[in-house]
Write a protein that holds these residues in place. Structure first.
Motif, PDB file in Angstrom:
ATOM      1  N   PHE A 181     -17.707  17.930  -0.187  1.00 16.60           N
ATOM      2  CA  PHE A 181     -17.815  16.468  -0.140  1.00 16.60           C
ATOM      3  C   PHE A 181     -16.708  15.812  -0.959  1.00 16.60           C
ATOM      4  N   PHE A 182     -16.529  16.273  -2.192  1.00 15.93           N
ATOM      5  CA  PHE A 182     -15.585  15.606  -3.089  1.00 15.93           C
ATOM      6  C   PHE A 182     -14.128  15.869  -2.717  1.00 15.93           C
ATOM      7  N   VAL A 183     -13.806  17.076  -2.249  1.00 17.21           N
ATOM      8  CA  VAL A 183     -12.410  17.338  -1.906  1.00 17.21           C
ATOM      9  C   VAL A 183     -11.958  16.446  -0.755  1.00 17.21           C
ATOM     10  N   HIS A 184     -12.835  16.217   0.225  1.00 19.00           N
ATOM     11  CA  HIS A 184     -12.452  15.360   1.356  1.00 19.00           C
ATOM     12  C   HIS A 184     -12.543  13.882   1.000  1.00 19.00           C
ATOM     13  N   LEU A 185     -13.439  13.534   0.089  1.00 15.70           N
ATOM     14  CA  LEU A 185     -13.495  12.151  -0.385  1.00 15.70           C
ATOM     15  C   LEU A 185     -12.202  11.784  -1.115  1.00 15.70           C
ATOM     16  N   PHE A 186     -11.791  12.625  -2.051  1.00 16.72           N
ATOM     17  CA  PHE A 186     -10.623  12.305  -2.879  1.00 16.72           C
ATOM     18  C   PHE A 186      -9.312  12.417  -2.103  1.00 16.72           C
ATOM     19  N   THR A 187      -9.162  13.487  -1.315  1.00 17.78           N
ATOM     20  CA  THR A 187      -7.905  13.643  -0.572  1.00 17.78           C
ATOM     21  C   THR A 187      -7.796  12.609   0.544  1.00 17.78           C
ATOM     22  N   GLY A 188      -8.923  12.296   1.205  1.00 17.18           N
ATOM     23  CA  GLY A 188      -8.891  11.249   2.226  1.00 17.18           C
ATOM     24  C   GLY A 188      -8.537   9.899   1.638  1.00 17.18           C
ATOM     25  N   SER A 189      -9.104   9.593   0.468  1.00 15.42           N
ATOM     26  CA  SER A 189      -8.798   8.328  -0.209  1.00 15.42           C
ATOM     27  C   SER A 189      -7.334   8.278  -0.629  1.00 15.42           C
ATOM     28  N   GLU A 190      -6.810   9.407  -1.107  1.00 19.65           N
ATOM     29  CA  GLU A 190      -5.412   9.425  -1.549  1.00 19.65           C
ATOM     30  C   GLU A 190      -4.451   9.211  -0.387  1.00 19.65           C
ATOM     31  N   MET A 191      -4.767   9.768   0.773  1.00 21.61           N
ATOM     32  CA  MET A 191      -3.917   9.555   1.941  1.00 21.61           C
ATOM     33  C   MET A 191      -3.789   8.071   2.267  1.00 21.61           C
ATOM     34  N   VAL A 192      -4.929   7.383   2.303  1.00 22.64           N
ATOM     35  CA  VAL A 192      -4.920   5.962   2.645  1.00 22.64           C
ATOM     36  C   VAL A 192      -4.254   5.147   1.539  1.00 22.64           C
ATOM     37  N   LEU A 193      -4.459   5.542   0.283  1.00 20.88           N
ATOM     38  CA  LEU A 193      -3.820   4.829  -0.827  1.00 20.88           C
ATOM     39  C   LEU A 193      -2.302   4.971  -0.769  1.00 20.88           C
ATOM     40  N   LEU A 194      -1.808   6.134  -0.372  1.00 24.46           N
ATOM     41  CA  LEU A 194      -0.366   6.314  -0.219  1.00 24.46           C
ATOM     42  C   LEU A 194       0.189   5.414   0.881  1.00 24.46           C
ATOM     43  N   VAL A 195      -0.600   5.198   1.928  1.00 20.56           N
ATOM     44  CA  VAL A 195      -0.202   4.255   2.981  1.00 20.56           C
ATOM     45  C   VAL A 195      -0.147   2.835   2.414  1.00 20.56           C
ATOM     46  N   SER A 196      -1.124   2.487   1.581  1.00 21.05           N
ATOM     47  CA  SER A 196      -1.138   1.164   0.946  1.00 21.05           C
ATOM     48  C   SER A 196       0.080   0.977   0.046  1.00 21.05           C
ATOM     49  N   MET A 197       0.466   2.032  -0.667  1.00 18.79           N
ATOM     50  CA  MET A 197       1.647   1.955  -1.526  1.00 18.79           C
ATOM     51  C   MET A 197       2.920   1.785  -0.696  1.00 18.79           C
ATOM     52  N   ALA A 198       2.960   2.421   0.469  1.00 19.21           N
ATOM     53  CA  ALA A 198       4.106   2.235   1.361  1.00 19.21           C
ATOM     54  C   ALA A 198       4.149   0.802   1.891  1.00 19.21           C
ATOM     55  N   TYR A 199       2.986   0.246   2.216  1.00 19.66           N
ATOM     56  CA  TYR A 199       2.923  -1.147   2.670  1.00 19.66           C
ATOM     57  C   TYR A 199       3.391  -2.093   1.571  1.00 19.66           C
ATOM     58  N   ASP A 200       3.009  -1.790   0.324  1.00 20.88           N
ATOM     59  CA  ASP A 200       3.451  -2.601  -0.808  1.00 20.88           C
ATOM     60  C   ASP A 200       4.969  -2.593  -0.919  1.00 20.88           C
ATOM     61  N   ARG A 201       5.597  -1.420  -0.769  1.00 22.92           N
ATOM     62  CA  ARG A 201       7.059  -1.339  -0.835  1.00 22.92           C
ATOM     63  C   ARG A 201       7.710  -2.042   0.358  1.00 22.92           C
ATOM     64  N   TYR A 202       7.050  -1.973   1.520  1.00 23.16           N
ATOM     65  CA  TYR A 202       7.578  -2.666   2.706  1.00 23.16           C
ATOM     66  C   TYR A 202       7.620  -4.174   2.471  1.00 23.16           C
ATOM     67  N   VAL A 203       6.539  -4.724   1.949  1.00 21.62           N
ATOM     68  CA  VAL A 203       6.493  -6.168   1.685  1.00 21.62           C
ATOM     69  C   VAL A 203       7.499  -6.543   0.607  1.00 21.62           C
ATOM     70  N   ALA A 204       7.602  -5.733  -0.455  1.00 22.87           N
ATOM     71  CA  ALA A 204       8.505  -6.041  -1.563  1.00 22.87           C
ATOM     72  C   ALA A 204       9.965  -6.048  -1.137  1.00 22.87           C
ATOM     73  N   ILE A 205      10.337  -5.144  -0.233  1.00 23.02           N
ATOM     74  CA  ILE A 205      11.740  -5.002   0.154  1.00 23.02           C
ATOM     75  C   ILE A 205      12.085  -5.829   1.394  1.00 23.02           C
ATOM     76  N   CYS A 206      11.172  -5.854   2.361  1.00 19.06           N
ATOM     77  CA  CYS A 206      11.460  -6.553   3.619  1.00 19.06           C
ATOM     78  C   CYS A 206      11.064  -8.027   3.593  1.00 19.06           C
ATOM     79  N   LYS A 207      10.095  -8.401   2.759  1.00 24.59           N
ATOM     80  CA  LYS A 207       9.658  -9.794   2.660  1.00 24.59           C
ATOM     81  C   LYS A 207       9.504 -10.198   1.195  1.00 24.59           C
ATOM     82  N   PRO A 208      10.592 -10.135   0.432  1.00 19.83           N
ATOM     83  CA  PRO A 208      10.497 -10.361  -1.016  1.00 19.83           C
ATOM     84  C   PRO A 208      10.019 -11.761  -1.398  1.00 19.83           C
TER      85      PRO A 208
END
Length: 324
Positions: A102-129
């Motif tokens: 339960f916990f390995v898939h909870l944490f790794t699944g959450s981290e995958m989506v969080l990494l996508v959120s971090m990429a979106y943050d960099r996209y907004v910062a660089i492409c729409k400053p």
């Protein structure tokens, strides 16, 4: 044979990383130090981000949450693995095994989506400053973090649903240091071919969809950076290099294990160690060594809590009370 004649498995035997008894003390020392480094490194990032007002930005808010998840990823199985190095018979109860899944898939699944959120943050910062602070408001950042945990919870619930009702009545040896779902399902008393396909499809969909979103995001960012001045390109590349390195280190083992199910068990062990131990260690190193703001905040934190002579004073007081 009738199912009622089978004795239900109440515990699993973890074969661990190595069968050599001579290596166990050495592995105990190495992984104890690595786990301590994970805790110290990631807690230091969380403390630095929360204590310095200059780091109260969306990027560092998401980075602090990544450090928290890294602590969770390292902690769901590593403490037991370290303790098992000191015992010859490594067992785990059926319920504890399900908890690890339960916990390995909870944490790794959450981290995958969080990494996508971090990429979106960099996209907004660089492409729409100009619209960065409007789009990436505090409320949006909190929602992105909550979505990552929600997706992780949905993912792990669906994975656990494939396993919780499987009959385990015979073999109970798991060739790993924790209850890895593909290895546990192979021990069931029924044909698990369809279940294994569903598990691979579930994990593969989340891994590949997240990875493709990250590839698209960083491709758009890099194209945008190429069309700008060399100064902004250098700064953006420095930030992007850290993000892309972390993404590669995390998604590589995950995709290999679940999307490529024909790998050997020994390879799976190495990859499992990589994403549960080495990735949580490397993340703070990658983000701090290339980040002047974080290093400056850490220096400020050090000067605040470790003033000259303070450490030696504490040591002298401890020795004084011990000799008293």
């Amino acid at each position: 044979m009738n199912e009622t004649n089978h004795s239900r498995v109440t515990e699993f035997v973890l074969l661990g990383l190595s069968n050599s008894q001579e290596l166990q003390p050495f592995l105990f020392l190495i992984f104890s130090l690595l786990y301590l480094a994970i805790l110290l490194g990631n807690f230091l990032i969380i403390l630095t981000v929360t204590s310095d007002s200059r780091l109260h930005t969306p990027m560092y808010f998401l980075l602090a949450n990544l450090s928290f998840i890294d602590i969770c990823v390292a902690s769901f199985a590593t403490p037991k693995m370290i303790a098992d190095f000191l015992v010859e018979h490594k067992t785990i109860s059926f319920d504890a095994c399900l908890a690890q899944i339960f916990f390995v898939h909870l944490f790794t699944g959450s981290e995958m989506v969080l990494l996508v959120s971090m990429a979106y943050d960099r996209y907004v910062a660089i492409c729409k400053p100009l619209h960065y602070m409007t789009i990436m408001s505090r409320r949006v950042c909190i929602i992105l973090v909550l979505i990552s945990w929600l997706v992780g919870f949905i993912h792990t619930t669906s994975q656990l649903a494939f396993t919780v009702n499987l009959p385990f009545c015979g073999p109970n040896q798991v060739d790993s240091f924790f209850c890895d779902l593909p290895l546990v399902t192979k021990l069931a008393c029924i044909d698990t071919y369809v279940v294994s396909l569903l598990i691979v499809a579930d994990s593969g969909f989340l891994s590949m969809s997240s990875f493709l979103l990250l590839v698209v995001s960083y491709t758009v960012i890099l194209i945008t950076v190429r069309n700008r001045s060399s100064a902004s390109m250098a700064k953006a590349r420095s930030t992007l290099t850290a993000h892309i390195t972390v993404v590669t280190l995390f998604f590589g083992p995950c995709i290999f294990i679940y999307v490529w199910p024909f790998s050997s068990y020994s390879v799976d062990k190495v990859l499992a160690v990589f994403y549960t131990i080495f990735t949580p260690i490397l993340n703070p190193v990658i983000y701090t060594l290339r980040n002047k703001e974080v290093k400056a905040a850490m220096s400020k934190l050090k000067s605040r809590y470790l003033k000259p002579g303070q450490v030696s004073t504490v040591i002298r007081n401890v020795l004084f009370w011990e000799t008293k």
